[in-house]
Design a protein around this motif. Sequence first.
Motif, PDB file in Angstrom:
ATOM      1  N   SER A 138     -14.113   8.092   4.279  1.00 33.40           N
ATOM      2  CA  SER A 138     -13.242   6.941   4.506  1.00 33.40           C
ATOM      3  C   SER A 138     -13.003   6.682   6.002  1.00 33.40           C
ATOM      4  CB  SER A 138     -11.907   7.207   3.817  1.00 33.40           C
ATOM      5  OG  SER A 138     -11.212   6.007   3.652  1.00 33.40           O
ATOM      6  N   ILE A 139     -12.972   5.392   6.361  1.00 29.56           N
ATOM      7  CA  ILE A 139     -12.664   4.996   7.742  1.00 29.56           C
ATOM      8  C   ILE A 139     -11.146   4.996   7.893  1.00 29.56           C
ATOM      9  CG2 ILE A 139     -12.853   3.174   9.467  1.00 29.56           C
ATOM     10  CD1 ILE A 139     -15.390   2.194   7.957  1.00 29.56           C
ATOM     11  N   GLU A 169      -9.721  -1.344  -0.359  1.00 24.80           N
ATOM     12  CA  GLU A 169     -11.136  -1.040  -0.120  1.00 24.80           C
ATOM     13  C   GLU A 169     -11.345   0.466  -0.254  1.00 24.80           C
ATOM     14  OE1 GLU A 169     -13.413  -3.497   0.614  1.00 24.80           O
ATOM     15  OE2 GLU A 169     -11.829  -4.995   0.420  1.00 24.80           O
ATOM     16  N   ASP A 220     -13.504   2.454   0.939  1.00 23.74           N
ATOM     17  CA  ASP A 220     -13.943   3.208   2.123  1.00 23.74           C
ATOM     18  C   ASP A 220     -12.988   3.083   3.316  1.00 23.74           C
ATOM     19  OD1 ASP A 220     -14.543   0.517   2.391  1.00 23.74           O
ATOM     20  OD2 ASP A 220     -16.333   0.881   3.609  1.00 23.74           O
ATOM     21  N   LEU A 221     -11.807   2.467   3.093  1.00 14.86           N
ATOM     22  CA  LEU A 221     -10.828   2.296   4.181  1.00 14.86           C
ATOM     23  C   LEU A 221      -9.510   2.955   3.798  1.00 14.86           C
ATOM     24  CD1 LEU A 221     -11.333  -1.511   5.040  1.00 14.86           C
ATOM     25  CD2 LEU A 221     -12.567   0.438   5.999  1.00 14.86           C
ATOM     26  N   ASP A 274     -14.724  -6.261   6.344  1.00 14.73           N
ATOM     27  CA  ASP A 274     -16.085  -6.203   6.879  1.00 14.73           C
ATOM     28  C   ASP A 274     -16.053  -6.063   8.396  1.00 14.73           C
ATOM     29  OD1 ASP A 274     -18.934  -6.312   6.510  1.00 14.73           O
ATOM     30  OD2 ASP A 274     -18.895  -8.325   7.379  1.00 14.73           O
ATOM     31  N   ARG A 286     -15.408  -2.495   9.288  1.00 13.79           N
ATOM     32  CA  ARG A 286     -16.622  -1.667   9.117  1.00 13.79           C
ATOM     33  C   ARG A 286     -17.599  -1.882  10.271  1.00 13.79           C
ATOM     34  NH1 ARG A 286     -16.083  -3.995   3.797  1.00 13.79           N
ATOM     35  NH2 ARG A 286     -14.995  -2.496   2.463  1.00 13.79           N
ATOM     36  N   ARG A 287     -17.757  -3.128  10.680  1.00 18.24           N
ATOM     37  CA  ARG A 287     -18.711  -3.433  11.750  1.00 18.24           C
ATOM     38  C   ARG A 287     -18.238  -2.871  13.085  1.00 18.24           C
ATOM     39  NH1 ARG A 287     -19.297  -9.599  11.111  1.00 18.24           N
ATOM     40  NH2 ARG A 287     -20.683  -9.468  12.903  1.00 18.24           N
ATOM     41  N   HIS A 320     -16.288  -0.300  13.422  1.00 17.97           N
ATOM     42  CA  HIS A 320     -16.434   1.155  13.278  1.00 17.97           C
ATOM     43  C   HIS A 320     -17.884   1.585  13.555  1.00 17.97           C
ATOM     44  CE1 HIS A 320     -17.006   4.911  10.783  1.00 17.97           C
ATOM     45  NE2 HIS A 320     -16.052   5.259  11.614  1.00 17.97           N
ATOM     46  N   ALA A 321     -18.823   0.718  13.180  1.00 17.89           N
ATOM     47  CA  ALA A 321     -20.244   1.024  13.383  1.00 17.89           C
ATOM     48  C   ALA A 321     -20.689   0.780  14.829  1.00 17.89           C
ATOM     49  CB  ALA A 321     -21.085   0.179  12.428  1.00 17.89           C
TER      50      ALA A 321
END
Length: 202
Positions: free
Chosen positions: A2-3, A25, A27-28, A114, A117-118, A120-121
């Motif tokens: 998870s972020i 979400e 993954d958050l 989104d 996530r971006r 974070h990436a």
Amino acid sequence: MSIRLLLADDQALVRGALAALLDLETDLTVVAEVGRGDEVVAAAMEHRPDVALLDVEMPGMDGIAATSALLEALPQTRVLIVTTFGRPGFLRKAMHAGATGFVVKDTPARQLADAVRRVHAGLRVVDPTLAADSLVSGESPLTDRETEVLRAAKAGAPVAAIAAELFLSAGTVRNHLSSAMGKTGGATRGESARIAESNGWL
């Protein structure tokens, strides 16, 4: 995995709504929430978020200053500015401070997730309308002194008070105000201050 997220917004309702939406979400995970800019670094040091979502206008310290302070303390944390104030000047300041993303608060929940996530990436995420506006409005045409004088004039203070506050003569203040009005196209110093502020120059 998870972020981990930190939310900073002085409006409890907005902060709560953001937390609820992002927690949906899978993954958050929101690990910390603060209502003041000067609480960001301490909360981040304690909870070690991957991404911090910061508002621009907060008591104690604004989101731009909080971004700088956070990245100095925890350089690996990514910052996403989430704000009501879609001013191009804020975008430039946020990017200079090290923010990786800048979106407005009415961004749909799915797009916001989104964006997290971006960011974070390691990708840069910027509201497309703001990005275009930022290119159009450009850098501030005002000198540092003109900015100072216009900021002081924004509150409606008379020339004598501005002069005393900035340790300048009244004539010098008038010259700076006149120059700032010419550059912003404002008919009055109040209008000039509003134009400069809407462009994020103050």
